[in-house]
Design a protein around this motif. Structure first.
Motif, mmCIF file in Angstrom:
data_model
loop_
_atom_site.group_PDB
_atom_site.id
_atom_site.type_symbol
_atom_site.label_atom_id
_atom_site.label_comp_id
_atom_site.label_asym_id
_atom_site.label_seq_id
_atom_site.Cartn_x
_atom_site.Cartn_y
_atom_site.Cartn_z
ATOM 1 N N ARG A 94 10.972 44.231 101.935
ATOM 2 C CA ARG A 94 9.770 43.399 101.921
ATOM 3 C C ARG A 94 9.947 42.191 101.009
ATOM 4 O O ARG A 94 9.695 41.052 101.403
ATOM 5 N N ASP A 95 10.409 42.454 99.810
ATOM 6 C CA ASP A 95 10.672 41.378 98.841
ATOM 7 C C ASP A 95 11.646 40.356 99.411
ATOM 8 O O ASP A 95 11.416 39.154 99.335
ATOM 9 N N GLN A 153 10.195 38.294 102.248
ATOM 10 C CA GLN A 153 9.235 37.341 101.694
ATOM 11 C C GLN A 153 9.968 36.138 101.105
ATOM 12 O O GLN A 153 9.544 35.001 101.258
ATOM 13 N N ASN A 154 11.070 36.427 100.448
ATOM 14 C CA ASN A 154 11.865 35.367 99.840
ATOM 15 C C ASN A 154 12.546 34.524 100.915
ATOM 16 O O ASN A 154 12.600 33.292 100.819
ATOM 17 N N ARG A 200 11.554 33.973 103.809
ATOM 18 C CA ARG A 200 10.562 33.257 104.597
ATOM 19 C C ARG A 200 10.639 31.745 104.377
ATOM 20 O O ARG A 200 10.432 30.954 105.306
ATOM 21 N N VAL A 201 10.946 31.346 103.145
ATOM 22 C CA VAL A 201 10.976 29.927 102.790
ATOM 23 C C VAL A 201 12.024 29.172 103.611
ATOM 24 O O VAL A 201 11.936 27.970 103.786
ATOM 25 N N ASN A 227 -0.409 42.563 108.444
ATOM 26 C CA ASN A 227 -0.604 43.961 108.847
ATOM 27 C C ASN A 227 0.391 44.395 109.933
ATOM 28 O O ASN A 227 0.336 45.535 110.384
ATOM 29 N N ARG A 238 -3.506 52.152 99.962
ATOM 30 C CA ARG A 238 -4.254 51.095 100.611
ATOM 31 C C ARG A 238 -5.752 51.325 100.608
ATOM 32 O O ARG A 238 -6.204 52.456 100.746
ATOM 33 N N THR A 292 -9.295 45.867 106.028
ATOM 34 C CA THR A 292 -9.239 45.424 107.419
ATOM 35 C C THR A 292 -10.391 46.036 108.200
ATOM 36 O O THR A 292 -11.094 45.342 108.943
ATOM 37 N N ASP A 320 5.278 40.212 92.595
ATOM 38 C CA ASP A 320 5.282 39.563 93.903
ATOM 39 C C ASP A 320 4.672 38.169 93.831
ATOM 40 O O ASP A 320 5.220 37.208 94.360
ATOM 41 N N GLN A 330 6.792 35.676 91.943
ATOM 42 C CA GLN A 330 7.950 35.314 92.752
ATOM 43 C C GLN A 330 7.562 34.277 93.805
ATOM 44 O O GLN A 330 8.299 33.330 94.064
ATOM 45 N N ASN A 331 6.390 34.485 94.377
ATOM 46 C CA ASN A 331 5.908 33.563 95.386
ATOM 47 C C ASN A 331 5.544 32.210 94.759
ATOM 48 O O ASN A 331 5.834 31.150 95.311
ATOM 49 N N VAL A 366 8.105 29.024 93.835
ATOM 50 C CA VAL A 366 8.464 27.911 94.704
ATOM 51 C C VAL A 366 7.736 26.626 94.290
ATOM 52 O O VAL A 366 8.172 25.526 94.601
ATOM 53 N N PHE A 394 9.143 22.333 107.190
ATOM 54 C CA PHE A 394 9.490 22.171 105.770
ATOM 55 C C PHE A 394 8.519 21.206 105.088
ATOM 56 O O PHE A 394 8.161 21.399 103.925
ATOM 57 N N GLU A 431 5.328 23.282 104.562
ATOM 58 C CA GLU A 431 5.505 24.246 103.478
ATOM 59 C C GLU A 431 5.336 23.564 102.123
ATOM 60 O O GLU A 431 4.572 24.015 101.268
ATOM 61 N N ARG A 436 2.241 24.022 99.235
ATOM 62 C CA ARG A 436 2.481 24.381 97.834
ATOM 63 C C ARG A 436 1.823 23.373 96.906
ATOM 64 O O ARG A 436 1.189 23.703 95.913
#
Lengths: 296, 296
Positions: free
Chosen positions: A125-126, A129-130, A132-133, A142, B3, B7, B126, B129-130, B133, B225, B228, B232
């Motif tokens: 997952r990590d 996610q990384n 993805r860029v 989901n 969880r 949803t 997480d 990390q996101n 960027v 790009f 994106e 950000r």
DNA sequence: TTACGGTTTTTTATAAATAAAATACCTTTA
DNA sequence: TAAAGGTATTTTATTTATAAAAAACCGTAA
């Protein structure tokens, strides 16, 4: 199982390597010094020392640490134990996505990937996610991920962005005769000439040189966003070299000459020539990249 | 605790809202239809139906689903139950980083942040990390994060990148008289004129309009790009508006006029004028942004 | 015979647990 | 008394567990 002790193992290897310069009987300095030298905490440094004592390489009594014997290869941990699982898995994932040649729109399931690569789902997952860029995958909330594909559009968008950035960067490079990146360009000239003089088999070394060349251009702008993009892209370009093998050596030799034209114009202060040569190189690079597109 | 069922709750609210158009006694269509309408799986759709039965809003017998009564506000779940914890926490984190006014070089600890925001460390990790960027924070492996700071350098690098992208995008926009983004520009003209006609208090609505304007410009290039990066950056710019309140309304009115000059030139096909007006706007935007820098 | 509903299986999102590694604190000794 | 070592605490990296949500499967009735 929580953390493995890669940092510790890497530090042991690195410490053993540093002992090569010392003769048996030499004194080893304080724990803090060792920690600083190995870029680790004192806690880990102490663990390393304890391990070295167990190996019989070092004698440790209070603040006296003596090298008993020269380290031998068996003392070291094998390389696969030293690599961080996250970094190892990152390369595995990139390999998997970029070499499997998935059709655009393919579903990517975290759990399936975790099974295939034999790593925990959380890590997958990590990593996704990384990744993805890079613009190659996207998340369906989901649900699964979708591979957008290395399509003509992707290659075009990537090249557009890259050309924008690298043109801006090279303009900065030629605008300043004292630019700090110029010495590295001089070094690049030598490397290119050397590679051009070698035989066809040596052309396999070109992709790495190409990556360095473009990275140096990018870094000339001294902009973190340029660097970030360039880094992401270099991974994709790296794999692209493995897809398009047609006329490979001829293409590489031509590219080296194009690089050289840019480098020489930059170094001799012919700004306009450098820009023109660079534009020409970017155009061929784009053609090459588009030729390696399999989808759409 | 694993969880929570956001949803499901969001789907219940959304289903209740859709019943507003129906009269009691109406039939509700198949489970698959309901799932498609609410963009959820059939599994969740069934849970929603079961919940609606419990509420007494719906009667459900085999494949016959009947609306018993019009839904009332009490049937709905409160908004805080509906939001995803990850999205909630993301905004909290951005708030914390961008409003705390940390000095450049500050250490950011995952565990400390987790305590402060009352969310699990894994989530903090997480999110950081996101957020990396954005170029505002960086990771020290095995150690803490470092806040690089909203410095003069940062603002400059960001503006350089932004101007590169948006200039390229607007060039595409003016090159094509049939460009699909043109209708949205026309819409933008109306919105700008409307806002300009209102009083000073309404100027608080400008930041959102500004974000939309630049986003539409960016999207004209149809490059993932670009998008994106623009996304950000919009987050950072959003917060910047909250730092620099001096001459706010005057600045905003001036910016609206600058936008209008660009929009009108684009819509009337005066390409050169549009470019010039846009360059002018980018220059003032850069000045404004740099004026809000507190460090360095 | 096909669309629908009931049931089971798979996958994702989130939390919690655990060991490694870093940091902080205190004590000792040269 | 200052620099080093010993010890305790905090923080990070990684795995595992669990419930929600999605998807797949299968039988049934219009």
């Amino acid at each position: 199982m929580s953390r493995q002790n890669q940092t510790f193992k890497a530090a042991v290897n690195s410490a053993l390597a540093s002992f090569g310069a010392l003769a048996p009987g030499a004194e080893l300095g304080s724990e803090a010094e060792l920690a600083a030298k190995l870029s680790i905490s004192r806690t880990t440094a102490r663990n390393v020392l304890a391990h070295l004592v167990q190996l019989g390489v070092v004698e440790w009594e209070g603040r006296r640490k003596t090298l008993l014997r020269a380290p031998c290869p068996e003392d070291r941990f094998p390389p696969e134990d030293v690599a961080l699982p996250a970094e190892l898995a990152e390369r595995q994932l990139q390999e998997w996505i970029l070499r499997t040649d998935l059709p655009p729109g393919s579903q990517i399931h975290e759990s399936e990937l975790a099974r295939q690569l034999d790593i925990p789902v959380a890590l997958v997952r990590d990593l996704l996610q990384n990744f993805r860029v890079s613009g190659l995958i996207e998340k369906n909330p989901n649900k699964h991920w979708t591979f957008r594909g290395f399509t003509r559009e992707y290659a075009t968008e990537m090249c557009d962005m890259r050309e924008l950035i690298e043109r801006a960067a090279i303009r900065q490079l030629i605008a300043d005769p004292e630019h700090p990146s110029l010495p590295r360009m001089a070094e690049m000239e030598r490397l290119h000439i050397a590679l051009l003089a070698r035989d066809d088999a040596a052309m396999t070394e070109f992709p790495a040189l190409d990556a360095r060349f473009h990275r140096i251009i990018c870094q000339a702008a001294d902009n973190r966003f340029f660097d970030e993009f360039a880094h992401r892209i270099s991974i994709i370009v790296h794999y692209h070299y493995q897809w398009n093998k047609r006329d490979e050596t001829a293409r590489n030799r031509a590219a080296i000459r194009e690089h050289l034209a840019v480098i020489r114009a930059v170094l001799s202060g012919r700004g306009e020539d450098a820009l023109a040569a660079f534009d020409h190189h970017l155009a061929t690079a784009r053609t090459t990249l588009l030729a390696s597109v399999n989808w759409g």
